[in-house]
Design a protein around this motif. Structure first.
Motif, PDB file in Angstrom:
ATOM      1  N   PRO A  59      -8.186 115.780  29.706  1.00 14.05           N
ATOM      2  CA  PRO A  59      -9.584 115.955  29.797  1.00 14.05           C
ATOM      3  C   PRO A  59      -9.721 117.105  30.444  1.00 14.05           C
ATOM      4  O   PRO A  59     -10.632 118.156  29.574  1.00 14.05           O
ATOM      5  CB  PRO A  59      -9.714 115.324  31.003  1.00 14.05           C
ATOM      6  N   SER A 103     -16.388 111.436  29.772  1.00 16.56           N
ATOM      7  CA  SER A 103     -14.609 111.620  29.996  1.00 16.56           C
ATOM      8  C   SER A 103     -14.303 112.597  30.595  1.00 16.56           C
ATOM      9  O   SER A 103     -12.507 112.355  30.892  1.00 16.56           O
ATOM     10  CB  SER A 103     -14.670 111.082  28.141  1.00 16.56           C
ATOM     11  N   MET A 104     -14.524 113.360  30.540  1.00 15.31           N
ATOM     12  CA  MET A 104     -14.224 113.932  31.611  1.00 15.31           C
ATOM     13  C   MET A 104     -14.534 115.560  32.416  1.00 15.31           C
ATOM     14  O   MET A 104     -14.784 116.054  33.103  1.00 15.31           O
ATOM     15  CB  MET A 104     -14.042 115.433  29.889  1.00 15.31           C
ATOM     16  N   GLU A 108     -22.057 110.166  25.505  1.00 16.62           N
ATOM     17  CA  GLU A 108     -21.170 111.482  25.340  1.00 16.62           C
ATOM     18  C   GLU A 108     -21.505 112.797  24.731  1.00 16.62           C
ATOM     19  O   GLU A 108     -21.849 113.817  25.008  1.00 16.62           O
ATOM     20  CB  GLU A 108     -20.105 111.332  24.842  1.00 16.62           C
ATOM     21  N   MET A 125     -15.199 103.092  31.477  1.00 14.43           N
ATOM     22  CA  MET A 125     -14.740 103.561  30.455  1.00 14.43           C
ATOM     23  C   MET A 125     -12.866 103.045  30.268  1.00 14.43           C
ATOM     24  O   MET A 125     -12.361 102.802  29.861  1.00 14.43           O
ATOM     25  CB  MET A 125     -14.565 105.111  30.861  1.00 14.43           C
ATOM     26  N   ASP A 148      -9.509 110.839  36.012  1.00  8.82           N
ATOM     27  CA  ASP A 148     -10.325 111.030  34.498  1.00  8.82           C
ATOM     28  C   ASP A 148      -9.196 109.730  33.802  1.00  8.82           C
ATOM     29  O   ASP A 148      -9.988 109.036  33.249  1.00  8.82           O
ATOM     30  CB  ASP A 148     -10.631 112.101  34.107  1.00  8.82           C
ATOM     31  N   PRO A 194     -20.275 106.350  29.557  1.00  7.43           N
ATOM     32  CA  PRO A 194     -19.310 107.077  27.579  1.00  7.43           C
ATOM     33  C   PRO A 194     -20.096 106.344  26.115  1.00  7.43           C
ATOM     34  O   PRO A 194     -20.095 106.686  25.625  1.00  7.43           O
ATOM     35  CB  PRO A 194     -19.009 106.385  28.002  1.00  7.43           C
ATOM     36  N   LYS A 250     -12.179 104.230  26.578  1.00 10.17           N
ATOM     37  CA  LYS A 250     -12.076 105.181  26.379  1.00 10.17           C
ATOM     38  C   LYS A 250     -11.987 107.116  27.149  1.00 10.17           C
ATOM     39  O   LYS A 250     -12.740 108.138  27.257  1.00 10.17           O
ATOM     40  CB  LYS A 250     -13.880 104.892  26.240  1.00 10.17           C
ATOM     41  N   GLN A 251     -10.867 106.757  28.074  1.00 10.30           N
ATOM     42  CA  GLN A 251     -10.279 107.379  28.667  1.00 10.30           C
ATOM     43  C   GLN A 251      -9.773 108.176  28.133  1.00 10.30           C
ATOM     44  O   GLN A 251      -8.642 108.232  26.470  1.00 10.30           O
ATOM     45  CB  GLN A 251      -9.135 107.314  29.927  1.00 10.30           C
ATOM     46  N   THR A 252     -10.020 110.033  28.281  1.00 13.06           N
ATOM     47  CA  THR A 252      -9.883 110.940  27.529  1.00 13.06           C
ATOM     48  C   THR A 252      -7.880 111.520  27.704  1.00 13.06           C
ATOM     49  O   THR A 252      -7.568 111.941  29.323  1.00 13.06           O
ATOM     50  CB  THR A 252     -10.391 112.476  27.089  1.00 13.06           C
ATOM     51  N   HIS A 253      -6.979 111.452  27.429  1.00  7.65           N
ATOM     52  CA  HIS A 253      -5.984 111.580  27.803  1.00  7.65           C
ATOM     53  C   HIS A 253      -5.257 112.921  28.826  1.00  7.65           C
ATOM     54  O   HIS A 253      -4.916 113.076  29.418  1.00  7.65           O
ATOM     55  CB  HIS A 253      -4.435 111.395  26.233  1.00  7.65           C
ATOM     56  N   PHE A 312     -16.602 104.763  35.755  1.00  4.32           N
ATOM     57  CA  PHE A 312     -15.215 104.651  35.303  1.00  4.32           C
ATOM     58  C   PHE A 312     -14.367 103.408  34.899  1.00  4.32           C
ATOM     59  O   PHE A 312     -13.754 103.607  34.303  1.00  4.32           O
ATOM     60  CB  PHE A 312     -14.391 105.504  36.134  1.00  4.32           C
TER      61      PHE A 312
END
Length: 459
Positions: free
Chosen positions: A232, A367-368, A436, A222, A82, A433, A227-230, A219
């Motif tokens: 996830p 994102s996850m 979401e 994103m 992710d 994305p 927009k990646q989740t740090h 991806f």
């Protein structure tokens, strides 16, 4: 999501299909060659001092123990998948699996190095579990996120085909070796190692192919937007843990029955209890893998035509009908009975495996999503297939009848069907994305009714 590039271009789709099928076939060949050997030779080579019955249980247990590490592999691959991308993780997991498999092929037995032999065997099996835990999520997302909405079921079935193909390859290689070399002293000494060492060539082929495909367009978008989740995994369990559990239980219903064959239990039962020829049993397993391949393809088509949920329910109904007859057939029908049993199992398995990739991809937010599909699949494998061969062997030894095993399989099948009824079909939901909020709501029947109505209206 209009910004996704060339999702429907046939050349791109063919390239992705080829890369995911070849890669997952190689991964699962490596995984299943171990399970096949665990039922045939590992008890004698690595666990014999424990006594014949305990040695077999210990050997089958190593098949299951690796599953306990699949969630860790899924956590790691999901986290980095992710953040740094789907393609990179596909290459890493392939190399890790190949290295572990090759090393098993050169591992000395208990007679040569004593207790170190089963310990090293277990460590290498754990590496296989870590790799398998991370492999599936990346492969299915590469396939599904590249596909147009109306073909996601079929596209999602591509990486699923790697399981029956890997099993076919593993069974075929083992059957070849036991056919060329008598399954006696020579096979125990060196013949069983050849299928493991062949993995070196397969890994090189898979590595080249996977390096050639483009990153998932979801991806890529994103990453371009940052927009990646740090974290996830944290977000997944904070907001979606009920969904993870329900979706995992769906896979429990499939994987428990699946590992009656791929985990070696039914093969070993036919050989040890019904005294069928080893090579003939392995050939029957290979034929079953072909049936599984085509039923998985059919399931992908059905998933696009009638929905993921309906296809699953048809498959679970078929599974529930066959769990008792499969052992009756093996007990009374000899080799033809084994063929019939394996065909019945494989048909139901395909219908409850083919739609899994598309459905999992559509129930988790972008994102996850890698974390969601990987962790859910790994948990389902642990709760279902991990110790199914060992549990079945224990039930058989404790009761003296396969009826106890059939009851166990029926229970897990009904559990999978019940979980299926708790999830909503999300066929066609946008995966990018920009959607979401829509992706994060309405995935279960327990979600607010208005969320589901809004989702249905948007489609």
């Amino acid at each position: 999501m209009s910004s996704l590039p060339a999702a429907g271009i046939p050349t791109s789709q063919r390239r992705i299909a080829f890369a995911t099928i070849i890669g997952t076939t190689i991964e699962w060949y490596d995984f299943f060659i171990y399970a096949t050997s665990a039922g045939l030779v590992f008890a004698q080579l690595f666990f014999q001092p424990a006594g014949e019955d305990i040695a077999l249980l210990l050997s089958l247990a190593t098949v299951g123990i690796s599953f306990l590490f699949r969630p860790l592999g899924a956590f790691l691959a999901g986290h980095f998948g992710d953040i740094i991308g789907r393609r990179a993780m596909l290459v890493i997991t392939l190399v890790l699996m190949g290295a572990a498999t090759t090393l098993i092929g050169v591992l000395p037995a208990f007679a040569q190095i004593g207790i170190a032999a089963p310990i090293l065997l277990l460590l290498l099996r754990i590496l296989q579990g870590l790799s398998a835990g991370g492999e599936w999520g990346g492969a299915v997302l590469m396939a599904v996120e590249h596909a147009p909405a109306h073909r996601r079921g079929r596209a999602g079935s591509w990486p699923q085909l790697g399981v029956p193909l890997g099993f076919l390859l593993a069974s075929g290689m083992t059957a070849l070796m036991t056919g060329v070399i008598s399954p006696g002293e020579e096979y125990l000494q060196w013949g069983w190692r050849v299928p493991f060492l062949v993995s070196v060539v397969l890994i090189v082929v898979g590595f080249v192919i996977r390096r050639s495909v483009e990153e998932s367009p979801v991806f890529a978008e994103m990453a371009e937007r940052g927009k990646q989740t740090h974290a996830p995994i944290v977000a997944l369990f904070k907001h979606h843990w009920p969904l993870v559990i329900l979706a995992a239980l769906v896979f429990v219903g499939n994987s428990t029955l699946g590992y009656m064959t791929t985990g070696g239990f039914l093969n070993n039962y036919a050989i040890a209890e019904q005294h069928l020829d080893t090579t003939a049993v392995l050939v029957a397993a290979a034929v079953a893998a072909v049936v599984w391949f085509f039923s998985t393809l059919l399931a992908g088509v059905l998933a696009d035509a009638i929905g993921r949920r309906s296809t699953f329910l048809i498959g679970f109904c078929l599974q529930a009908v066959v769990v008792f007859p499969i052992f009756w057939l093996v007990d009374t029908g000899g080799l033809p009975g084994l063929y019939a049993a394996l065909v019945l199992i494989s048909t139901g398995l395909g219908l409850t495996y083919g739609p899994l990739a598309a459905w999992y991809s559509e129930i988790f937010p972008a994102s996850m999503r890698f974390s969601g599909v990987s962790v859910t699949y790994a948990i389902g494998a642990v709760l279902g297939g991990a110790f199914a061969p060992m549990i079945s062997q224990m039930l058989l030894e404790a009761t003296g009848t396969t009826a106890a095993v059939s009851c166990y399989l029926l229970l897990t099948t009904l559990l999978g069907a019940a979980a299926t009824l708790c999830l909503r079909d999300r066929t066609g939901i946008p995966l990018g994305p920009d959607h979401e909020a829509e992706q994060a709501s309405g995935a279960t029947v327990f979600a607010p009714r208005e969320a589901a109505d809004e989702l249905s209206g948007k489609r």
